[in-house]
Design an enzyme around this catalytic site. Sequence first.
Site, PDB file in Angstrom:
ATOM      1  N   ASP A 245       5.876   1.647  -3.984  1.00 25.55           N
ATOM      2  CA  ASP A 245       4.796   0.966  -3.588  1.00 25.55           C
ATOM      3  C   ASP A 245       4.664  -1.023  -3.773  1.00 25.55           C
ATOM      4  O   ASP A 245       6.147  -1.111  -4.140  1.00 25.55           O
ATOM      5  CB  ASP A 245       3.405   1.609  -3.312  1.00 25.55           C
ATOM      6  CG  ASP A 245       2.484   0.731  -2.420  1.00 25.55           C
ATOM      7  OD1 ASP A 245       3.149   1.810  -0.851  1.00 25.55           O
ATOM      8  OD2 ASP A 245       2.247   0.093  -2.277  1.00 25.55           O
ATOM      9  N   TYR A 395      -2.174  -8.491  -0.157  1.00 24.18           N
ATOM     10  CA  TYR A 395      -1.387  -8.383   1.309  1.00 24.18           C
ATOM     11  C   TYR A 395      -0.908  -9.422   1.809  1.00 24.18           C
ATOM     12  O   TYR A 395      -0.076 -10.574   2.014  1.00 24.18           O
ATOM     13  CB  TYR A 395      -1.621  -7.246   1.996  1.00 24.18           C
ATOM     14  CG  TYR A 395      -1.385  -5.915   1.631  1.00 24.18           C
ATOM     15  CD1 TYR A 395      -0.191  -5.390   2.965  1.00 24.18           C
ATOM     16  CD2 TYR A 395      -2.062  -5.232   0.668  1.00 24.18           C
ATOM     17  CE1 TYR A 395       0.028  -4.048   2.158  1.00 24.18           C
ATOM     18  CE2 TYR A 395      -1.793  -3.799   0.849  1.00 24.18           C
ATOM     19  CZ  TYR A 395      -0.883  -3.112   1.533  1.00 24.18           C
ATOM     20  OH  TYR A 395      -0.541  -1.864   1.090  1.00 24.18           O
ATOM     21  N   HIS A 450       5.239   9.742  -0.732  1.00 30.11           N
ATOM     22  CA  HIS A 450       5.382   7.907  -1.450  1.00 30.11           C
ATOM     23  C   HIS A 450       4.626   7.992  -2.536  1.00 30.11           C
ATOM     24  O   HIS A 450       4.821   7.107  -3.671  1.00 30.11           O
ATOM     25  CB  HIS A 450       4.191   7.349  -0.748  1.00 30.11           C
ATOM     26  CG  HIS A 450       4.221   5.906  -0.562  1.00 30.11           C
ATOM     27  ND1 HIS A 450       4.998   4.835  -0.511  1.00 30.11           N
ATOM     28  CD2 HIS A 450       2.541   5.312  -1.537  1.00 30.11           C
ATOM     29  CE1 HIS A 450       4.281   3.792  -0.930  1.00 30.11           C
ATOM     30  NE2 HIS A 450       3.046   3.613  -1.283  1.00 30.11           N
TER      31      HIS A 450
END
Length: 474
Positions: A245, A395, A450
């Site tokens: 990630d 982000y 993930h």
Amino acid sequence: QAILCLPRPFDYSQKNAVLVPVAALGVGGMLLYWLRSGRKIKTIDMGDGWWGAGEKPPKGKEDTSIRPFKIETSDKEIEDLHQRLDRFRFTPHVEGAAFHYGFNSSYLQKVVAYWRNQFDWRKQVEVLNKYPHFHTTIEGIDIHFIHVKPSYIPHGQAVRPLLMVHGWPGSFYEFYKIIPLLTEPAKHGLNEGDVVFEVICPSIPGYGFSEASHQKGFDSIATARIFHKLMNRLGFKEYYIQGGDWGSRITTNMAQMLPQSVKGLHLNLVFITGQGLGKMIRAMLGAYVPWLVGFTREDAQRLYPFMQKNIFDVLRESGYLHIQATKPDTVGCGLNDSPVGLAAYIMEKFSTWTDKSFLHKDDGGLESKYSLDELLTNVMIYWVTSSIVSSMRYYKENFSKDPRIHDRVAVYVPTGIAAFPQEIVHAPRVWAKRVYKNIVTYTYMPRGGHFAAFEEPKLLAQDIMQFVRKVEQL
């Protein structure tokens, strides 16, 4: 005369036979030197930064101490949580919705009831404190990390430092199951003790117990620089780094920034950006002649049908990304005020990012891979630190810049890639090689998604060890 002239072209050809290879060697040598020198100098500029409140203090006046830290809670904190959980407003779900609309509200009722009546935060705080925690101030903000050393080191055995970096919506807690496997592998039957690590797990600034930036612009490159400074402050000159990630992006930036400090880079997610039309053409050809574009049979199984797996599935799973990359504070303020909203928002990712088929389950398949105590402990790290907004801002800070900068600087340090089958996107080795020029190991993992360290700690630990063994033999 014609016969007498024959030796001349013969002499000329002899000269050519000598001069041409010499010239070729010279040009080739210059090209090789240029390529090698280009590899040496093309790095991400380390630069410097200041992310604290107010003005940067004069050089030499910053606190560089490493301070022990302990997670604590209080009656007031727990009472406030319980009062908010008691006020949970239930929204009936659509019949047969499972997790197709997001977190199933009937299952959410069960989670909230468990959280309110059975989950013991004080006990989980003790679990979190079983490893040594620290704070240190770097570039104006307090960086939280855990540092776990082996309890026993075999005679003559070198201990290798390993920095492991989490992502969103995870935390340093993701690594609690893999840490003992890496620091005491022989005890867990993983090897004969030939590879032993001391593990450093920092919290990304703005996540959990690491202070958030007070300034705009804090991105993965700034994080990479801070983590290099952290490792240097701990006394390490060379170290291994691992991430998935955001951790994948951060550790890749670390390898691009100071390759001389990174002995090896291990990833369980590879970001592929750019490639445009060429990538699409190769993807189309790969459906029919995968070998022609460098795909293995396993690559083909994970990539196709291409539109479903790489467009539709990614669009379905990335709505959060658009929100967080544009206006994170709007949604964030609601999540920061509601523990139930926060849990639904975070835990939903642990459903379909773990296994895409969990979309069809009423409980999202969450308890088939994790316990509610584990999932809620991760949520609580965000709740008690009020860090959901700052974690979401990460982000915006990263996507407001050209993402191609990360692909323009190649990674030449030894790289290991663990490709888990349920990962959101699959990056074949041939695509990864565009950036990672020295792939030492590339493993098609048999299962997992993930959150690799959280879900399949033993598989990931084995792959890290296999990678490090190969690097040490180079």
